[in-house]
Every structure is written in C-alpha cells, then in structure tokens.
Design an enzyme around this catalytic site. Structure first.
Site, PDB file in Angstrom:
ATOM      1  N   LYS A 124       0.980  -1.227   0.249  1.00 34.50           N
ATOM      2  CA  LYS A 124       0.244  -0.145  -0.231  1.00 34.50           C
ATOM      3  C   LYS A 124       0.910   1.483   0.111  1.00 34.50           C
ATOM      4  CE  LYS A 124       0.024   0.444   5.230  1.00 34.50           C
ATOM      5  NZ  LYS A 124      -0.917  -1.232   6.216  1.00 34.50           N
ATOM      6  N   ARG A 184     -10.871   0.277  14.234  1.00 35.68           N
ATOM      7  CA  ARG A 184     -11.095   1.008  12.528  1.00 35.68           C
ATOM      8  C   ARG A 184     -12.004   0.370  12.194  1.00 35.68           C
ATOM      9  NH1 ARG A 184      -4.699   1.731  10.845  1.00 35.68           N
ATOM     10  NH2 ARG A 184      -5.402  -0.425   9.509  1.00 35.68           N
ATOM     11  N   TYR A 225      14.275  31.863   4.850  1.00 40.28           N
ATOM     12  CA  TYR A 225      13.249  32.704   5.399  1.00 40.28           C
ATOM     13  C   TYR A 225      13.271  33.044   6.926  1.00 40.28           C
ATOM     14  CZ  TYR A 225      11.236  31.566   1.419  1.00 40.28           C
ATOM     15  OH  TYR A 225      11.167  31.266  -0.599  1.00 40.28           O
ATOM     16  N   MET A 265      10.300  25.148   0.619  1.00 38.54           N
ATOM     17  CA  MET A 265       9.445  24.377  -0.565  1.00 38.54           C
ATOM     18  C   MET A 265      10.517  23.451  -1.049  1.00 38.54           C
ATOM     19  SD  MET A 265       7.109  24.727  -3.623  1.00 38.54           S
ATOM     20  CE  MET A 265       5.865  25.724  -2.734  1.00 38.54           C
TER      21      MET A 265
HETATM   22  C1  LIG Z   1      -0.364  -1.978   6.974  1.00 36.42           C
HETATM   23  C2  LIG Z   1      -0.803  -2.616   7.556  1.00 36.42           C
HETATM   24  C3  LIG Z   1       0.228  -3.790   7.828  1.00 36.42           C
HETATM   25  C4  LIG Z   1       1.015  -4.099   8.138  1.00 36.42           C
HETATM   26  O1  LIG Z   1       2.001  -3.392   8.943  1.00 36.42           O
HETATM   27  P1  LIG Z   1       3.214  -3.899   9.521  1.00 36.42           P
HETATM   28  O2  LIG Z   1       3.636  -2.575  10.802  1.00 36.42           O
HETATM   29  O3  LIG Z   1       3.761  -2.520   8.570  1.00 36.42           O
HETATM   30  O4  LIG Z   1       3.958  -4.813   8.963  1.00 36.42           O
HETATM   31  C5  LIG Z   1      -0.894  -5.324   8.772  1.00 36.42           C
HETATM   32  N1  LIG Z   1      -2.024  -5.207   8.003  1.00 36.42           N
HETATM   33  C6  LIG Z   1      -2.793  -4.554   7.428  1.00 36.42           C
HETATM   34  C7  LIG Z   1      -3.827  -4.504   8.041  1.00 36.42           C
HETATM   35  C8  LIG Z   1      -1.974  -3.401   7.436  1.00 36.42           C
HETATM   36  O5  LIG Z   1      -2.869  -2.363   7.048  1.00 36.42           O
END
Ligand SMILES: *Cc1c(COP(=O)(O)O)cnc(C)c1O
Length: 828
Positions: free
Chosen positions: A496, A594, A722, A771
C-alpha cells in the site's frame, strides 16, 4: 562435458534410471531460469518452505532430461530422463562442483573478507585480463549457492580463476573451500558487519581462514590486529598451510606501504618491496579503493608481474558497477543501464532481471560485442541468440563488428526484430528517441563501447534528489521473515501507499517473482495499476469504496469487507454483474476499533455469507493495535484470543477452509503463535523493525540522496533563510541542498532538528526548510564541495533517526517522500 553416469559416479549416488547418453553442461537450480533444456541438469533444493522437486514435472515437459533428486519420483512418468538419487541435493551440488574443480590444474584465486571482495575480484580481472583467459564469479556470487554456480563455469580454455566466498554462519566455509580450492588466497579485511551468526570476531576470522587451508599463499593486511593474530596462529597450526604475504602501513611487512598521497582525483601510493621502492597511482581517492588496490598490487607482485606493467594498468582501473539499476526512461520506457562490462555470465544475470520486469510488453536489448570470451564468434553469438530467445526479447540493437558479422543467428529468431551497427557512434548518429516507446530496455556493453553515452540518451533527466531502492535487500528481508514462518504459513506482502513510498510495480514484480502468496493495497486504484503492469497474483484491497466496485470486478481484485453495509453493496454489485464465488476478505475488529465486524455482528454475517454462492470468503483477518510493544502484550494476546473465537465460528459455518491472519511485521517475530495461516508483512520488508535484534538482521532498502547546489561563506551576524532563523556566530560555511518540504523533507527538520550526511559527517539543517531546498552548516566539513552527494537517510543514517528528530514514525517519513522524487531501483 559430463553425462548422468559420470556425474553419478562422482557423487556416489544411485542411478535410478538411465536412458542413454546425453551431455550435461548447465546446472539449473531455479526452474524459472531454464534456458538450455537439452543440456541442463536440474538439482531441486529443499528448504523448510520450498521443495523444488515439485518443478520436475514442468521441467520434464520443457525438455529437461537430467535430474538429481533426494525423494522418490514416479519414474514411469518420465521415461526419457536420467535420475540420480542422493541424500541431500545441496550437498550433491557442492560435491559435484568440487569434483568439477578437480579437473583443472590452474591458479585459482579465492577471496574472502568483510568488504571489497567483489571490487578486488573485478579489479584483478581488469589488471590481468591481458595475460590470462580468466573465469570469475559473476557479480557477487559468493554464497553456498553462488559459489558452486561460479566454479561450475570453469572450462578447459581458462588459465586463471578468481572466485569470492562469503559466509553468514559457522560451518559454511568448509563447503566453499572444497569447491573453490584456491591456490592463492586474499583476505581483504574484517569488519563488524554481518557478525550476527558468530560469537565474536575471532570466530568469524577463523571460520573464514578455512578457505585457505590448502592454498600456497595467503595475501592479507597486517594492520587489522585481530586478523593478523588469527592468521599467524593459523599459520603455526597448519603444517601444510599457506605461506604468508603481508602488507602494512604501520609495521614491517612483505609489502611495506610508506606513503599514500591524495591528489585531485588520484591517490599515489609508495611502498618498499624486497628492498626496492615502488610506486603506483590509482584513479580513486577513497580509503576503500586504496586498500583494495594494495591487495591487487600484492597479488601482482606475487605473480611476478613487472612493476612498470603494474603501474600502467593500475592507473587505468575503473569503477565497478556493483548493481543493476532500473530507471525511468524517455517516452514511458524503463531503462536498465549495465554499461560497464559484458560477458556471458553477467549478460545472463541482466537478462534475468529484464525478464522479471512485466510493466511493458516490449523488451529491448542493446548489446555490444562480447570480447575475450575464449569461444569462437559463431558459437558465442549462437549462445547469445539462444539467451535472447529464451528470455522473450522482442528487439535487439547490436553494436560491434563481430556481433554484426553473426547477424544470421539473430535473424532466425521468430519475433525478434534486430538492427546492427558497427560502432556506438554510428548508432548515436542515427538515434531517434521516438523509436523507443513503452518498452523495457537493457543497455549492456563492454567497457570500450562506452554505452554510458547511450544510457544518457535513453534515461529521463532526473532532478538531483533521488530515492534509491535496493531490490536485493527487499528480497533478502522477505526471505529473512519467511525463514521465521512455520512451514505452512503463507505470506501477504503489504504494498500500500506505493509500497511504503518505495515504488509500485517494481516492488510487486519482485514479490511476484519470489513467490509471495498475496499482495495488499489500500485502494482499488493501486491494485489496478499493478494489474496494468502485469501483476497476476491475488491482490487484496483494504479500502474498497463503492465507486471502485466495478474496477474491482473488472481487474479481479479482492475487497476487504468490514461492515454489513459494504458487504451488502458489494454482493449486489457481484450479483448484477452475473458473477458468483467472488473472492473477498472479511475483516474482524478485535480491539483496534478502526474497521471490522464485531462479535455481535457474527450471526448475521454468517447468515448472509451462507445464503448463496455470490461471495467466496478467501480469508478472515484482524489487525493488531500494539504488537511491537511489550507493555501491551496482554492486550495483543486478548486480540489473538478474540480473533480465534470469532474466526472459528465463521469458519465452522462456512463449511470450507479460509485463510486466517492477524500478524503484521512486528507480530511475526514477537508473537509467533499468532502466525496462523498467513502473515501480513509490511515495514519489515522495507528494512525496518522496532526490535533491535531483528533490525540487525535486516538490510537497508531505501536511500534518499540529494546534492549540494551552492556553498556560502558567512560572517558572524549574517543570517540564513526565510525569517532569518539562523545567525552565524562565527565565520561559517553553509551548503544549500536540493531538497525541501515539497519533496517530503518536512519543516520539522528545520532549526537544527534534522541532520544530513556529507562525506560521512553529519551536518545540521539550519534555519527553516523551504519548499525546494534547505541549508546546512558545513563549517566543520572543509572537504565539502559543490555537487557533493548528500545522504538524507540510508544505511548510515537510518530513517528511524529522522523519525525521532521529527517526532514521527518511520512509516510517515517513508510514505511522505513525494512522487516528484525519482525512484531508482537497483539489484546487486
Ligand atoms: C499496513 C498494514 C499491515 C502491515 O503492518 P506493518 O507494521 O508495516 O508490518 C498489516 N495489516 C494491515 C491491515 C495493514 O493496514
């Protein structure tokens, strides 16, 4: 050439089936890398997680007819194949190559040590290639598998061999010694790196010294005290051990270095040898290169090379490309630039890397003559043509008189378009960028062809801030976690947010190649992009929005369903599309609060899921809230128990097996009992773990680097940036670097919170981060120069450190690097 009978005799195995004479020239360990079926011998290796015997069937169908096995096979299914039965296939591989090695009576140089093995090997090749026909390890092939594959390359025409050996735990060098059997040894140095498998540094040195048990001579540097002591006691204990050839900058030695002087781009080194004062100059100035060059010098003196020849060749040493890089090219192409050297071994490796790339339909190779192969051109280019055919290459641009003369070999290949040029200049004159569109291009040439000029034409000009991603490190990290899993536990890799900032299809490609079971992305768009780039493995989408349902169906993505609302909507969509048994994943909330179904939802969930066959539950899972935190272990256990109960109930009612998973990276190591049927590996794969001992086993994956655009001298009282937030308190030198908050280098790093590395030294960020750039105080680094590389994070400045400075976490820093920072991928 060997055949099954002669190999069986050497291995003292059992010839289960012999179907007649067939020549064996190639060892095949990875079924995906089959190139020469007729002459390959497949040796299936067995590990806790993978048993390569399963590929015998497929390989037999592809024409392989020689196998070494350690398990019973249904011989009647393979009437045209030879089978040799042994106890252990890895051991058989080692014995086979050790036996092959014994057929040769030429000098063999064996190199071990903590650093510099590959450079010393490649430099020796550059220094000696005029005098000998040399065989050497491809790239850094120095492991229990890399060494046999290297030594197997020895052929009657070779006059000198150079192999490197690396080990990660005690007991491994004995095997490598038998295979390499070096007559000349080089021990480069000893460092603390990768000490994990060893009790202490002496144990590590002594293990490495085993390589030289039967050598005539051992070349080493006396200035590493522990190394010197161990070498001397090894020498005293071994009656038939090697003679010693030492060098030192500090004390008496065979080659006594008396002076090294750094000039602009050169280092000049002076030494005494046999009472004479000698001198070389190398085109490098860093310490590592000086040490590597002295090892090579000692070896050349030992071989009796003339000093003026040595001098002349040392001056011409060139950089070694240690890695294969994948860069963004013009017109949506991807470019693999490997323009430093070319032989069959490195071509095979580069083609293999090219073949792993799925993002474009067209694969193109730009190739020069292969020099000094020791084979006739006809045979050589016939073999090259075979390699191109087997790797599915669509376009060949061949440059050089020799390869052009062998046109016919390439023109016969179906589906391969080929073009021939006599020289690099000729190609460059006719170059038209529009001829290259949406293809992956491998640029591979011998040094004299100067293919770096072609690389420049094809690569997109990058803004000088880049994020380098080490694909080899990702593979090794994945393998490390795999080694901790129970044999039947599957692996889902989390890609992701652009693979935690490190890329998208490039990483997914690699994971697909390594046989990871599942991928997971956050949004459907990310999944679609992977599918478009040729990723065929299952992909879970964690945040499926109703607007993306049709894309999910169309691209065969698998949604995470976490509430009754989303479940019903998705079912409806699948129904309307006339599909059934659509794979989905059920998310349970066990305490994170969540997303996910809670206990009281379970009865209704079961009712809906069992009411028809619209959906097929692939997996049921939950997410841990604090798996990395020892203080929360009781809570983690509680989550685990609740997950057990809830998933059990679901599973029971569904009446078919579903994959259960709850562990993220930290849980894999901290809560192995929760590994269940699958784990979800995220941050660990990218080289980061919150536990120190695990962190020590991982390799750094990403390096963010930029450059100095300007240096300024400031008087006390002058201010920077700045808001004039930093004022010089003394005469100061500042460096302006090309990275700012638009690149993801957040303002939190301003005002001396953050630091960057220049020439190995830390320089604080002064004033506020702008920036596109920010300023560093480099008063204490007088050697800093405009154009210098600046490391923002990497091996020597971990992301964790930046996270601490910015009061953040590594996840946020990594995923915050903006897309305008070009990613450069490489493989070692
Ligand atoms: C991101 C995520 C993981 C991975 O977690 P890490 O701590 O990066 O290993 C596992 N399960 C879900 C549902 C996640 O969103």
């Amino acid at each position: 050439m060997y055949n099954a009978a002669s190999i069986n005799k050497a291995l003292k195995g059992e010839l289960l089936q012999e179907t007649g004479f067939s020549e064996i020239g190639h060892i095949l360990l990875d079924s995906r890398k089959l190139i020469f079926p007729e002459t390959s011998l497949f040796i299936p290796l067995v590990s806790a997680r993978r048993n390569a015997h399963q590929y015998i069937d497929e390989l037999y169908r592809k024409g392989v007819s020689n196998f070494i096995v350690s398990e019973p096979v249904p011989l009647e299914k393979y009437p045209k194949a030879n089978f040799i039965l042994v106890k252990d296939t890895l051991h058989a591989l080692h014995m086979l190559v050790a036996w092959h090695r014994q057929q040769f009576n030429i000098p063999v140089i064996g190199i071990t040590g903590s650093n510099g093995k590959t450079i010393v090997k490649e430099w020796l090749f550059q220094l000696l290639e005029k005098d000998y026909n040399i065989v050497r390890s491809p790239k850094s092939y120095n492991s229990q598998i890399g060494v046999p594959l290297s030594v197997w390359q020895m052929q009657p025409e070779n006059q000198l061999a150079i192999f490197e050996a690396g080990i990660s735990q005690p007991g491994e060098m004995v095997n490598l010694e038998k295979i390499i059997r070096p007559t000349i040894g080089i021990f480069t140095n000893i460092g603390e790196a990768h000490s994990e498998g060893f009790l202490n540094i002496r144990q590590k040195i002594n293990e490495k010294l085993i390589l030289f048990m039967k050598s005539d001579i051992l070349i080493y540097c006396k200035d590493y005290l522990a190394l010197n002591e161990c070498v001397l006691s090894f020498h005293n204990q071994m009656q038939e051990g090697p003679e010693l050839f030492s060098w030192s900058r500090k004390t008496d030695a065979d080659l006594r270095i008396i002076n090294t002087e750094k000039l602009d781009h050169h280092t000049s080194i002076e030494a005494t040898y046999k009472g004479e004062t000698l001198h070389i100059r190398i085109p490098f100035t860093d310490e590592g290169s000086v040490e590597n060059a002295i090892h090579c010098w000692a070896l050349m003196l030992y071989l009796g090379k003339e000093q003026d020849v040595i001098q002349q060749r040392m001056d011409l040493l060139s950089n070694i490309a240690m890695r294969l890089e994948l860069k963004q090219g013009i017109n949506n192409c991807s470019v693999i630039n490997d323009s430093y050297n070319l032989d069959l071994g490195s071509l095979t490796i580069a083609l293999d890397f090219l073949q792993q790339q799925q993002q474009h339909q067209v694969r193109t190779v730009i190739l020069s003559d292969i020099l000094q192969s020791g084979k006739s051109d006809a045979t050589l280019y016939e073999e090259v043509a075979d390699l191109l055919r087997q790797n599915g290459i669509n376009k060949l641009i061949a440059i050089g008189k020799n390869i052009s003369r062998e046109k016919k070999s390439f023109q016969q290949i179906e589906g391969l378009k080929s073009q021939f040029f006599n020289t690099t200049d000729e190609f460059i004159q006719q170059f038209n960028g529009d001829d290259f569109q949406f293809e992956t291009i491998l640029v591979k040439g011998s040094r004299v062809f100067e293919f770096e000029r072609i690389g420049k034409l094809l690569e997109q000009k990058a803004h000088q801030t880049i994020l380098e991603i080490n694909l080899t490190a990702i593979s090794q990290n994945v393998k490390y976690y795999q080694s901790l899993l129970k044999p039947n536990t599957k692996l889902m890799a989390m890609v992701k947010a652009f693979s935690y900032g490190s890329g998208s299809f490039e990483i997914a490609n690699l994971l697909q190649f390594h046989g990871v079971d599942y991928l997971a992305v956050a949004y459907a768009d990310e999944g679609v992009e992977l599918r478009r780039a040729g990723i065929t493995m299952p992909i879970m989408v964690m945040n499926p929005e109703p607007a993306s349902f049709d894309a999910i169906l169309h691209w065969n993505l698998e949604p995470e369903l976490y509430s009754m609302g989303i479940l019903m909507q998705f079912m409806e969509e699948v129904n309307t599309a006339g599909k059934s048994n659509f794979p989905v994943h059920i998310k349970l909330d066990t305490g994170m609060h969540r997303l996910g179904f809670v206990t009281k939802d379970i009865p209704e969930l079961i009712k809906v899921l069992t009411s028809g066959s619209v959906l097929k539950v692939q997996s049921v899972f939950s997410h841990l809230a604090a798996s990395e935190d020892p203080a929360e272990d009781a809570f983690t256990q509680q989550q685990g128990n609740l997950f057990y109960e809830m998933s059990h109930e679901l599973q029971k009612s569904l009446g078919y097996a579903v994959i259960r998973h709850i562990s993220n990276s930290a849980a894999i190591t901290r809560h192995p009992e929760l590994q269940l049927d699958m784990v979800r590996l995220g941050i660990g794969m990218y080289g980061i773990d919150s536990a120190k001992d695990i962190q020590a086993q991982l390799r750094n994956v990403s390096t963010l680097k930029t450059t100095i655009s300007q240096l300024k001298e400031l008087e006390p009282g002058e201010t920077v940036g700045y808001g004039r937030r930093w004022e010089a308190k003394r005469p100061s030198v500042t460096a302006t670097v090309r990275i700012g908050y638009a690149d993801g280098y957040v303002r939190r790093f301003g005002n001396s919170k953050g630091k960057m590395l220049i020439r190995g030294k830390l320089a604080p960020v002064i004033g506020v981060v702008a920036m596109d750039m920010c300023m560093l105080d480099v008063t204490h680094i007088p050697e800093a120069a405009e154009g210098d590389e600046v490391i923002v994070f990497g091996q020597d400045l971990p992301v964790q450190q930046l996270a601490e400075w910015a009061e953040s976490i590594p996840y946020e820093i990594l995923t915050g690097i903006s897309q305008r920072v070009k990613r450069v991928y490489f493989q070692e």
